[in-house]
Motif scaffolding. Structure first.
Motif: not given
Length: 872
Positions: A761-770
């Motif tokens: 999970i990209d919790e910092y930029y897109t706030k979605k799975s990578t």
């Protein structure tokens, strides 16, 4: 004191009190540093690079200003007369503005001072206790924020008549000056009473607009015509258990009038909603105020102690996305009709995003998350047209590729231009009609499949003509003029013939509407001509002037890289020029006269790091020729054999004409000029990619480039290093798992385990799975993991760790939000378990790149030690 965690093979070393010794030459430009490291110390020669930014001209063209940003020293602000050469160096200066008919220069320093330079006599005055300033549009009035033991105050200076006025109890004065009239707005707090006041700058007299004991005022903003002032007030209703805002409009017409909107008191206001903190704006006709609605949020009482997150596979959005991207509670655009004192919502929970058309009679609505779940960098969306007059919704486009520049709204008419299915279309709102504008043209307006999916976008929309009856579009090389009724389609340039790309320059463009910044484009007047930016092979750039029925007239274009072009009406141009061996220089060119060099940056670097550079060509995996830059060592001797470092990251040949400073910050640990000065060849090869095989594509292209370079017998084929950062770090780690060509390698901030990152999970930029990074973006797989699992595993460096024989240095920032440092840690642990030669540097409080100068110095030393150990 600096603390580094350095992991070497099977042992751990902790180094504290890291010491760096600097030896300065007489002119204090070059820096020679030596650092203590786990290995024997190695001397490294560096340089305090200076970068030019904030280049600007005075309104009369007599003065130019720019900032010099140094890696290790405080910035310097420069001001120079373009005619007589008088120059002022202003240490620590920044944010400079010309004032009082270009007689004064006001600026701040990085130690929070405000200074005023008299350009006539050079007197430089510190304004006591001032720490920031604003200047009126005319340059006559100066507002200075003062901080003293008594609190905050505002010092107003009439620079023309040398008058001063001090106002106490200041809270805020952002966007204070009226854009058309000599008025200034500000807020104060005196004796626990907060108020908004207007200052008549000619009379130095204040008018109290509103006052309250319990409320805060914010979001003060003038209308573009200067006749109205908008602001907001934070209100708390204890009996209602929620906060809300009031919205005010003050009219400065013949009879001043103050109106306000209160969600609690206005009968037309949607029930359960309030006014958002987002900044409102006035309609062009002055009859409406556009603001943002949101659902009422009750005061936090922490009544629910549960901390459980529930994740369901059937949900459109995962919890982390819902938390940060959910717009079901607002804010949504709405309009306040000032005459009827009524409210009309425009956006809504289904379509929370709304942007007004140029004439403000309609709005385009959409929902960024309507088609979830999906694994694209940006989801496709459905566009709707909302009529403010009819209060009705009409579908515009479905499954629209939501990319910046694909939706263009005219500045003052009923036209919307959009890009879909490889063509540009126009939608006429009044007629509810669509027209394909480019289907008949024998060219393509979209980037081809050599780009990864998310970047296969339109080449671009250039702008509108001032009459709004025609548009300017880009194909790969040229600019097209196309009338909206389809009656005329003309190519204005002939760049395709010589592979020169022409684009409209933003020099002298007409400003776009503030509420349409993302979706509008500038307007151009063909009668006045166009200024074009030209880009040729290897990234050489320049500017030319286009006029109807005349050949292109060169302003500047040659074997160099031109940037930061500024135009002063009809009198001249200011720009930055650099070449492969000439550092950036500032050039001023008046109309009809020769160029004048105002400043040459990094003169010492030009002497110390001058070296030959040439282009080599080699075939990719499909037999297509690619280019690479080969940098020679400084003081090259053809009778000797030299080591070579290959630095990789996609396509870099277009930087051929840029001067590469020995810059620690920009080069991410591999300072090309520094290594060149220390007896290394540097190879920068272009890489092309086959979908589904990014790693093997890099292997083929890099090996092909190295083999071409090795045809020069002065490169030692047993002493070749490989380095890459970010995506280049991934490529580096993968390449050394497939070949023994390299004697040492450095991979920084790279992806090492494709499987683990895919299921993250990209919790910092897109706030979605990578997953989007693999299926739609730079990793170029284009299909889900389980459809082509073999490709994912075969192109994953961690899967081939057992085949790595090349000594590898890994480094990463422990606060990297783009590629978590655990990726480097995985590779380190794998190689450590396999008893391979590996070392890892982890930098505390650093992200994807190193920003701390001492960390940059340490990294440069560590990397040079690493390569010197194995390549020298």
């Amino acid at each position: 004191m600096l603390d580094y965690n350095i992991l070497i093979g099977t042992r751990r070393l902790e180094i504290s009190h890291f010491i760096i010794i600097f030896l300065f030459t007489v002119n204090a430009c070059p820096i020679f540093g030596q650092a203590l490291s786990p290995e024997s110390p190695v001397k490294i020669q560096g340089y305090n690079s200076a970068h030019i930014y904030w280049l600007n001209l005075s309104t009369n063209g007599n003065w130019a200003t720019w900032n010099l940003h140094y890696e290790s020293d405080a910035d310097t602000l420069m001001v120079k007369n373009t005619e007589n050469g008088i120059k002022y160096n202003l240490p620590k200066g920044t944010n400079g503005k010309f004032a009082n008919s270009n007689k004064l220069f006001i600026y701040t320093t990085n130690d929070n001072q405000v200074k005023m330079l008299n350009l006539n006599n050079g007197h430089n005055e510190i304004i006591p206790e001032a720490y920031k300033f604003q200047l009126s549009k005319s340059g006559r009035y100066l507002a200075l924020k003062i901080k003293s033991d008594k609190g905050y105050s505002l010092l107003i200076k009439d620079l023309e008549q040398n008058r001063n006025l001090r106002l106490s109890g200041i809270m805020q004065y952002a966007n204070a000056f009226n854009p058309k009239k000599p008025w200034l707005v500000y807020t104060t707090e005196v004796n626990n009473k907060k108020s908004i006041k207007l200052l008549d700058l000619k009379k130095f007299e204040s008018l109290k607009l509103i006052e309250s004991k319990n409320s805060d005022y914010f979001n003060l903003s003038w209308s573009d015509d200067g006749k109205s002032l908008l602001f907001m007030e934070k209100v708390s209703y204890s009996q209602k258990e929620y906060y809300t805002n009031r919205l005010y409009k003050f009219s400065m017409h013949t009879t001043p009038k103050l109106m306000y909107l209160d969600a609690y008191k206005n009968s037309s206001f949607p029930v359960g909603h309030t006014i958002s903190n987002r900044k409102p704006f006035l309609s062009e006709n002055g009859n409406n105020v556009f603001f943002y609605l949101e659902k009422i949020q009750k005061k936090n009482n922490n009544s629910n102690p549960s901390k459980v997150e529930i994740w369901k596979g059937s949900d459109a959005l995962i919890p982390v996305t819902k938390k940060h991207k959910n717009r079901s509670n607002g804010p949504w655009l709405a309009t306040w009709d000032l005459k009827a004192n009524s409210i009309t919502p425009i956006g809504n929970p289904q379509y929370p995003e709304a942007v007004l058309t140029g004439n403000e009679e309609n709005a385009v609505l959409y929902n960024n998350w309507e088609h979830e779940p999906q694994e694209k960098a940006a989801a496709d969306i459905d566009l709707q047209i909302y009529s403010l007059k009819k209060k009705s919704v009409t579908p515009l486009v479905t499954n629209f590729k939501n990319k910046n520049g694909h939706l263009i709204i005219s500045n003052n008419s009923d036209f919307i231009v959009y890009f879909k299915n490889k063509d540009w279309w126009v939608y006429n709102i009044a007629e509810s009609s669509h027209k394909n504008l480019t289907a008949e043209l024998n060219t393509t307006f979209i980037r081809d499949s050599t780009y990864y999916k998310s970047s296969r976008v339109a080449y671009g929309f250039g702008g509108w003509l001032t009459e709004n009856n025609a548009i300017l579009l880009y194909d790969e090389y040229d600019i097209w003029l196309i009338e909206l009724d389809g009656s005329r389609k003309v190519k204005l340039t002939s760049g395709n013939q010589n592979k020169i790309q022409y684009r409209l320059s933003n020099v002298g463009l007409i400003n776009r509407k503030s509420n349409l910044i993302k979706y509008s484009k500038p307007e151009y007047n063909l009668k006045k001509g166009l200024i074009l930016k030209a880009t040729g092979t290897l990234g050489r750039t320049g500017y030319l002037k286009w006029k109807k029925n005349k050949p292109l007239q060169k302003i500047v274009f040659g074997a160099s890289y031109i940037s930061a072009m500024k135009k002063l009406n009809k009198t001249g141009y200011l720009y930055i020029r650099e070449t492969q061996n000439t550092p950036p220089q500032i050039i001023y060119k008046r109309k009809g006269s020769e160029e004048k060099k105002l400043y040459q940056s990094n003169e010492t670097a030009a002497k110390l790091f001058k070296s030959k550079r040439e282009i080599i060509e080699y075939p990719d995996q499909n037999g297509e020729l690619l280019k690479g830059i080969l940098m020679y060592p400084v003081h090259f001797d053809p009778s000797k054999k030299y080591p070579m470092i290959v630095q990789i990251y996609e396509k870099v040949s277009e930087t051929f004409y840029k001067f590469k400073l020995p810059d620690k910050l920009k080069d991410n640990g591999i300072s090309k000029r520094t290594f060149s000065q220390n007896g290394y060849f540097i190879l920068l090869p272009d890489i092309s990619y086959t979908t589904g095989n990014p790693g093997f594509s890099a292997v083929h292209c890099v090996k092909s480039a190295v083999n071409e370079a090795l045809k020069y017998n002065f490169i030692n084929k047993t002493k070749i290093g490989l380095a890459g950062h970010s995506f280049g770090g991934y490529e580096t780690a993968f390449i050394i798992s497939q070949t023994d060509m390299f004697a040492a390698a450095v991979a920084s901030s790279g992806i090492m385990d494709l499987t683990s990152l895919y299921f993250s999970i990209d919790e910092y930029y897109t706030k979605k799975s990578t997953m989007w990074r693999f299926e739609d973006d730079q990793m170029r797989f284009e299909k889900p993991y389980f459809e082509i699992q073999k490709n994912y595993l075969n192109n994953s460096p961690i899967q081939h760790a057992n085949k790595i024989k090349t000594p590898l240095l890994l480094w990463a920032g422990k606060k990297d939000l783009l590629v978590d440092y655990s990726q480097s840690l995985e590779m380190f642990l794998a190689l450590r378990r396999l008893k391979k030669e590996v070392k890892m540097l982890l930098y505390e409080d650093e992200g994807h790149t190193l920003l701390n100068f001492e960390n940059q110095i340490n990294n440069e030393v560590q990397v040079k030690n690493w390569f010197d150990t194995y390549l020298k």
